[in-house]
Write a protein that holds these residues in place. Structure first.
Motif, PDB file in Angstrom:
ATOM      1  N   GLY A 258       0.820  -1.202   0.000  1.00  0.00           N
ATOM      2  CA  GLY A 258       0.000   0.000   0.000  1.00  0.00           C
ATOM      3  C   GLY A 258       0.855   1.253   0.000  1.00  0.00           C
ATOM      4  N   ALA A 259       1.991   1.228   0.706  1.00  0.00           N
ATOM      5  CA  ALA A 259       2.879   2.386   0.739  1.00  0.00           C
ATOM      6  C   ALA A 259       3.484   2.648  -0.631  1.00  0.00           C
ATOM      7  CB  ALA A 259       3.981   2.165   1.772  1.00  0.00           C
ATOM      8  N   VAL A 260       3.872   1.569  -1.319  1.00  0.00           N
ATOM      9  CA  VAL A 260       4.428   1.716  -2.669  1.00  0.00           C
ATOM     10  C   VAL A 260       3.386   2.311  -3.604  1.00  0.00           C
ATOM     11  CG1 VAL A 260       5.284   0.451  -4.674  1.00  0.00           C
ATOM     12  CG2 VAL A 260       6.126  -0.118  -2.388  1.00  0.00           C
ATOM     13  N   ALA A 261       2.138   1.866  -3.478  1.00  0.00           N
ATOM     14  CA  ALA A 261       1.072   2.398  -4.320  1.00  0.00           C
ATOM     15  C   ALA A 261       0.839   3.878  -4.040  1.00  0.00           C
ATOM     16  CB  ALA A 261      -0.215   1.607  -4.088  1.00  0.00           C
ATOM     17  N   THR A 262       0.936   4.273  -2.774  1.00  0.00           N
ATOM     18  CA  THR A 262       0.768   5.683  -2.417  1.00  0.00           C
ATOM     19  C   THR A 262       1.838   6.544  -3.060  1.00  0.00           C
ATOM     20  OG1 THR A 262      -0.276   5.126  -0.305  1.00  0.00           O
ATOM     21  CG2 THR A 262       0.698   7.315  -0.501  1.00  0.00           C
ATOM     22  N   LEU A 263       3.085   6.099  -2.978  1.00  0.00           N
ATOM     23  CA  LEU A 263       4.181   6.858  -3.581  1.00  0.00           C
ATOM     24  C   LEU A 263       4.101   6.859  -5.098  1.00  0.00           C
ATOM     25  CD1 LEU A 263       7.151   5.727  -1.303  1.00  0.00           C
ATOM     26  CD2 LEU A 263       5.869   7.867  -1.210  1.00  0.00           C
ATOM     27  N   ALA A 264       3.620   5.754  -5.683  1.00  0.00           N
ATOM     28  CA  ALA A 264       3.474   5.695  -7.135  1.00  0.00           C
ATOM     29  C   ALA A 264       2.439   6.699  -7.609  1.00  0.00           C
ATOM     30  CB  ALA A 264       3.088   4.281  -7.568  1.00  0.00           C
ATOM     31  N   GLY A 265       1.367   6.873  -6.837  1.00  0.00           N
ATOM     32  CA  GLY A 265       0.370   7.874  -7.187  1.00  0.00           C
ATOM     33  C   GLY A 265       0.937   9.275  -7.114  1.00  0.00           C
ATOM     34  N   TRP A 266       1.821   9.514  -6.135  1.00  0.00           N
ATOM     35  CA  TRP A 266       2.470  10.828  -6.027  1.00  0.00           C
ATOM     36  C   TRP A 266       3.381  11.068  -7.226  1.00  0.00           C
ATOM     37  CZ3 TRP A 266       6.131  12.478  -1.432  1.00  0.00           C
ATOM     38  CH2 TRP A 266       6.267  13.871  -1.448  1.00  0.00           C
ATOM     39  N   ASP A 267       4.116  10.010  -7.639  1.00  0.00           N
ATOM     40  CA  ASP A 267       4.975  10.123  -8.822  1.00  0.00           C
ATOM     41  C   ASP A 267       4.158  10.471 -10.057  1.00  0.00           C
ATOM     42  OD1 ASP A 267       7.115   9.445  -7.252  1.00  0.00           O
ATOM     43  OD2 ASP A 267       7.061   7.329  -7.777  1.00  0.00           O
ATOM     44  N   ALA A 268       2.998   9.839 -10.184  1.00  0.00           N
ATOM     45  CA  ALA A 268       2.152  10.077 -11.354  1.00  0.00           C
ATOM     46  C   ALA A 268       1.608  11.507 -11.362  1.00  0.00           C
ATOM     47  CB  ALA A 268       1.001   9.079 -11.373  1.00  0.00           C
ATOM     48  N   ASP A 269       1.303  12.043 -10.192  1.00  0.00           N
ATOM     49  CA  ASP A 269       0.744  13.398 -10.113  1.00  0.00           C
ATOM     50  C   ASP A 269       1.785  14.468 -10.396  1.00  0.00           C
ATOM     51  OD1 ASP A 269      -1.711  12.353  -9.482  1.00  0.00           O
ATOM     52  OD2 ASP A 269      -1.458  12.566  -7.313  1.00  0.00           O
ATOM     53  N   THR A 270       3.016  14.253  -9.920  1.00  0.00           N
ATOM     54  CA  THR A 270       4.045  15.284 -10.046  1.00  0.00           C
ATOM     55  C   THR A 270       5.033  15.035 -11.174  1.00  0.00           C
ATOM     56  OG1 THR A 270       5.493  14.142  -8.467  1.00  0.00           O
ATOM     57  CG2 THR A 270       3.912  15.725  -7.576  1.00  0.00           C
ATOM     58  N   GLY A 271       5.126  13.784 -11.620  1.00  0.00           N
ATOM     59  CA  GLY A 271       6.103  13.441 -12.641  1.00  0.00           C
ATOM     60  C   GLY A 271       7.529  13.491 -12.129  1.00  0.00           C
ATOM     61  N   LYS A 272       7.716  13.467 -10.817  1.00  0.00           N
ATOM     62  CA  LYS A 272       9.042  13.566 -10.223  1.00  0.00           C
ATOM     63  C   LYS A 272       9.304  12.364  -9.324  1.00  0.00           C
ATOM     64  CE  LYS A 272       8.760  18.617 -10.093  1.00  0.00           C
ATOM     65  NZ  LYS A 272       8.771  19.812  -9.214  1.00  0.00           N
ATOM     66  N   LYS A 273      10.548  11.921  -9.323  1.00  0.00           N
ATOM     67  CA  LYS A 273      10.971  10.844  -8.445  1.00  0.00           C
ATOM     68  C   LYS A 273      12.243  11.271  -7.723  1.00  0.00           C
ATOM     69  CE  LYS A 273       9.107   7.091 -11.305  1.00  0.00           C
ATOM     70  NZ  LYS A 273       9.405   5.818 -12.001  1.00  0.00           N
ATOM     71  N   GLY A 274      12.619  10.514  -6.735  1.00  0.00           N
ATOM     72  CA  GLY A 274      13.835  10.833  -5.996  1.00  0.00           C
ATOM     73  C   GLY A 274      13.717  10.354  -4.566  1.00  0.00           C
ATOM     74  N   THR A 275      14.700  10.735  -3.769  1.00  0.00           N
ATOM     75  CA  THR A 275      14.714  10.336  -2.369  1.00  0.00           C
ATOM     76  C   THR A 275      13.571  11.003  -1.615  1.00  0.00           C
ATOM     77  OG1 THR A 275      17.113  10.129  -2.452  1.00  0.00           O
ATOM     78  CG2 THR A 275      16.095  10.233  -0.284  1.00  0.00           C
TER      79      THR A 275
END
Length: 220
Positions: free
Chosen positions: A133-150
């Protein structure tokens, strides 16, 4: 008052006194050096000629052997001899006063807010540990912002259960609100904060023990 999106819906209000100040680069740099230096062990140690065993007698007479003069086998030019100007145990810390630490923390948090790299986390969905569930939450954030990183996840006291869901995810660091430093905030690409963690951060950055009415969350 600035705000940040809560992952999954809602808005997290951020106090301008902590998340809306002007960035002070030299002050942040000083505090980062202070924190990183404090983490150094400083235990490197070498033996001088006075600490090396042996060497009490002159190896050979002064003249007549055809060899260079030698007074002790502990000489630095001998194999097994002492070390000249080698490292000794020391500490690398230097003093930074309390007001400067608070100002640097406010500056670092404001920089993250200015970049739009802060989001809120609703902890109600993590009563039971779920890395999926935590990975899915962060993946949704990546999709919204288009940014990844630490990602630095900041939790308040009593929210240790949430850490079990995020601690094994690559490039995710989990720290308590009362334990993060300026170096942690500056070194993270983005911040994930719980509402209670924001309250504690505001209290730390302002030096105010009273945390009432510092943040509010608005449901979407």
């Amino acid at each position: 008052m600035a705000d940040a999106p809560i992952l999954g819906g809602g808005t997290l209000q951020l106090d301008d006194a902590v998340f809306g100040v002007e960035f002070n680069g030299p002050l942040v740099h000083q505090n980062v050096r202070h924190e990183l230096n404090a983490r150094r062990q400083g235990t490197s140690s070498t033996k001088t000629r006075g600490l090396v065993s042996g060497g009490g007698a002159k190896p050979w007479r002064q003249k007549g052997t055809g060899r260079a003069r030698a007074g002790s086998s502990r000489s630095p030019i001998w194999t097994g001899g002492g070390t000249v100007f080698g490292p000794q145990p020391r500490h690398f810390t230097f003093k930074v006063n309390r007001k400067e630490k608070r100002a640097a923390l406010r500056s670092a948090l404001s920089l993250q807010a200015l970049r739009g790299s802060i989001a809120g986390l609703n902890v109600t969905g993590y009563d039971v540990p779920s890395t999926k569930g935590a990975v899915a939450t962060l993946a949704g954030w990546d999709a919204d912002t288009g940014k990844k990183g630490t990602t630095l996840l900041v939790l308040a006291a009593g929210e240790e259960q949430v850490a079990l869901s995020f601690r094994n995810i690559p490039k995710v660091n989990v720290l308590p609100a009362d334990g993060i430093g300026v170096a942690d905030v500056v070194g993270a690409r983005r911040l994930l904060l719980t509402e209670a963690a924001v309250v504690e951060l505001v209290a730390r950055a302002t030096g105010d023990g009273s945390t009432a009415n510092t943040t509010t969350a608005t449901e979407a």
